[in-house]
Design an enzyme around this catalytic site. Structure first.
Site, mmCIF file in Angstrom:
data_model
loop_
_atom_site.group_PDB
_atom_site.id
_atom_site.type_symbol
_atom_site.label_atom_id
_atom_site.label_comp_id
_atom_site.label_asym_id
_atom_site.label_seq_id
_atom_site.Cartn_x
_atom_site.Cartn_y
_atom_site.Cartn_z
ATOM 1 N N ASP A 138 9.535 -4.168 13.088
ATOM 2 C CA ASP A 138 9.679 -4.197 11.626
ATOM 3 C C ASP A 138 10.659 -3.113 11.144
ATOM 4 O O ASP A 138 11.105 -3.153 10.001
ATOM 5 C CB ASP A 138 8.317 -3.899 10.976
ATOM 6 C CG ASP A 138 7.703 -5.113 10.305
ATOM 7 O OD1 ASP A 138 8.454 -6.009 9.885
ATOM 8 O OD2 ASP A 138 6.458 -5.138 10.197
ATOM 9 N N LYS B 51 5.511 -16.946 11.082
ATOM 10 C CA LYS B 51 6.104 -16.135 12.153
ATOM 11 C C LYS B 51 5.544 -16.555 13.518
ATOM 12 O O LYS B 51 6.271 -16.592 14.514
ATOM 13 C CB LYS B 51 5.833 -14.642 11.887
ATOM 14 C CG LYS B 51 6.587 -14.106 10.664
ATOM 15 C CD LYS B 51 6.129 -12.696 10.270
ATOM 16 C CE LYS B 51 6.724 -12.273 8.937
ATOM 17 N NZ LYS B 51 6.233 -10.957 8.474
ATOM 18 N N GLN C 69 1.270 -6.717 9.140
ATOM 19 C CA GLN C 69 1.700 -7.387 7.918
ATOM 20 C C GLN C 69 1.303 -6.571 6.685
ATOM 21 O O GLN C 69 0.144 -6.173 6.537
ATOM 22 C CB GLN C 69 1.083 -8.794 7.863
ATOM 23 C CG GLN C 69 1.545 -9.642 6.701
ATOM 24 C CD GLN C 69 3.019 -10.045 6.783
ATOM 25 O OE1 GLN C 69 3.593 -10.128 7.864
ATOM 26 N NE2 GLN C 69 3.627 -10.277 5.645
HETATM 27 N N1 GUN Z 1 5.370 -8.056 3.993
HETATM 28 C C1 GUN Z 1 6.431 -8.554 3.331
HETATM 29 N N2 GUN Z 1 7.540 -8.472 4.111
HETATM 30 C C2 GUN Z 1 7.150 -7.916 5.279
HETATM 31 C C3 GUN Z 1 7.847 -7.581 6.482
HETATM 32 O O1 GUN Z 1 9.056 -7.759 6.641
HETATM 33 N N3 GUN Z 1 7.080 -7.041 7.456
HETATM 34 C C4 GUN Z 1 5.752 -6.800 7.310
HETATM 35 N N4 GUN Z 1 5.098 -6.237 8.314
HETATM 36 N N5 GUN Z 1 5.089 -7.088 6.215
HETATM 37 C C5 GUN Z 1 5.785 -7.647 5.204
#
Ligand code: GUN
Length: 298
Positions: free
Chosen positions: A121, A54, A98
């Site tokens: 998110d 990311k 995350q």
């Molecule tokens: N862990 C797995 N997918 C995601 C996501 O889309 N966002 C976040 N913050 N953590 C994740």
């Protein structure tokens, strides 16, 4: 039967990025650079890889990003204090914490502490609530939003289709079921949300025009669970042992791709299907958060 058509998530994500770049240029003309803060707690190896991907995507589009890392044993209070600082920082337009979080930290308390306007998110109760209500002013969680765009771009008719979502997690299954069941373009499906308590799971799956696997179980979806010609979307990322791989393991999806692609009409590769879309939606949400914060119409 001929092999299914592949739904190329990388190509579709690139199209989304093109539009996001254009929006970033508009922000730039207004003197704004979008900023995204990543928060990682602990040293979960998958989380490190995901956040790294990311970060690189942000750099490619000239979104400013900064990653905050807290130790495995960090308390909920420490994490909440960091979130409050990021909420108050005008250079931070989006905040991503995350998942998964260590056991001592309640995800529900953490995601509810993020300012809803910075919740790129889409995990805050306000944004989840708006999704359920069909209020488009909120942020939609990135993976569900990405799956919807994959389906739309691949020419899949969602309206009126029988959609089966496997898995009721808060990050994918639950919001995705809400999204595709809405009375809206590229939605309006008849959605069945299947989970560990579902009876006659195979029959449900076999009735699906669109089968979406987000269950976190390697190769769970077998050939006999798929209706001939159905569209199959594989959200899963599972690490399994593999003696021939350098590090002794490899990543596989929730779909037994080799077998299922002989019966499906269209299918996502994995990797190269849903993953790139999740990132594309994150950047898009971040740019929108920056625009909203400054009252700019994109
Ligand atoms: N862990 C797995 N997918 C995601 C996501 O889309 N966002 C976040 N913050 N953590 C994740």
């Amino acid at each position: 039967m001929a092999a299914a058509n592949l739904i190329d998530g990388r190509a579709i994500a690139d199209k989304v990025h093109e539009e996001t770049r254009r929006q970033i240029a508009v922000l730039k003309e207004n003197g704004i650079q979008p900023g995204l803060a990543f928060v990682r707690v602990g040293e979960d190896s998958a989380s490190k890889v995901y956040v790294g991907m990311k970060e690189r995507a942000c750099a490619n589009l000239q979104i400013q990003s900064r990653t905050h890392v807290l130790p495995d044993e960090a308390s909920e209070k420490e994490l909440l204090q960091l979130i409050l600082r990021l909420n108050a920082d005008p250079g931070v337009h989006g905040i991503l914490i995350q998942a998964p979080l260590p056991k001592q930290i309640r995800g529900s308390a953490i995601y509810a502490a993020v300012s809803p306007g910075k919740d790129v998110d889409g995990f805050h109760p306000v944004n989840m609530g708006k999704l359920l209500l069909g209020d488009t002013s909120g942020f939609v969680p990135c993976t569900p939003a990405g799956v919807q765009i994959l389906l739309a771009h691949s020419g899949t008719l969602i309206d009126g289709a029988n959609v089966v979502v496997l898995g009721r997690g808060n990050i994918v299954g639950k919001p995705l079921a809400a999204l595709l069941g809405q009375k809206a373009p590229h939605a309006n499906a008849t959605v069945t949300l299947c989970h560990s308590g579902t009876r006659n799971l195979v029959e449900h799956c076999r009735a699906a025009d669109i089968l979406i696997a987000a269950i976190g179980s390697p190769h769970f979806v077998k050939r006999d669970m798929v209706k001939p010609g159905a569209v199959v979307i594989d959200v899963g990322v599972n690490r399994v042992e593999n003696s021939t791989a350098e590090n002794g393991s490899k990543l596989v999806g929730d779909v037994d791709f080799d077998a299922v692609q002989t019966v499906a009409g269209k299918i996502t590769p994995n990797p190269g299907g849903v993953g790139p879309m999740t990132i594309a939606m994150l950047l898009r949400n971040t740019v929108r958060a920056a625009a909203d914060a400054h009252g700019i119409q994109l």
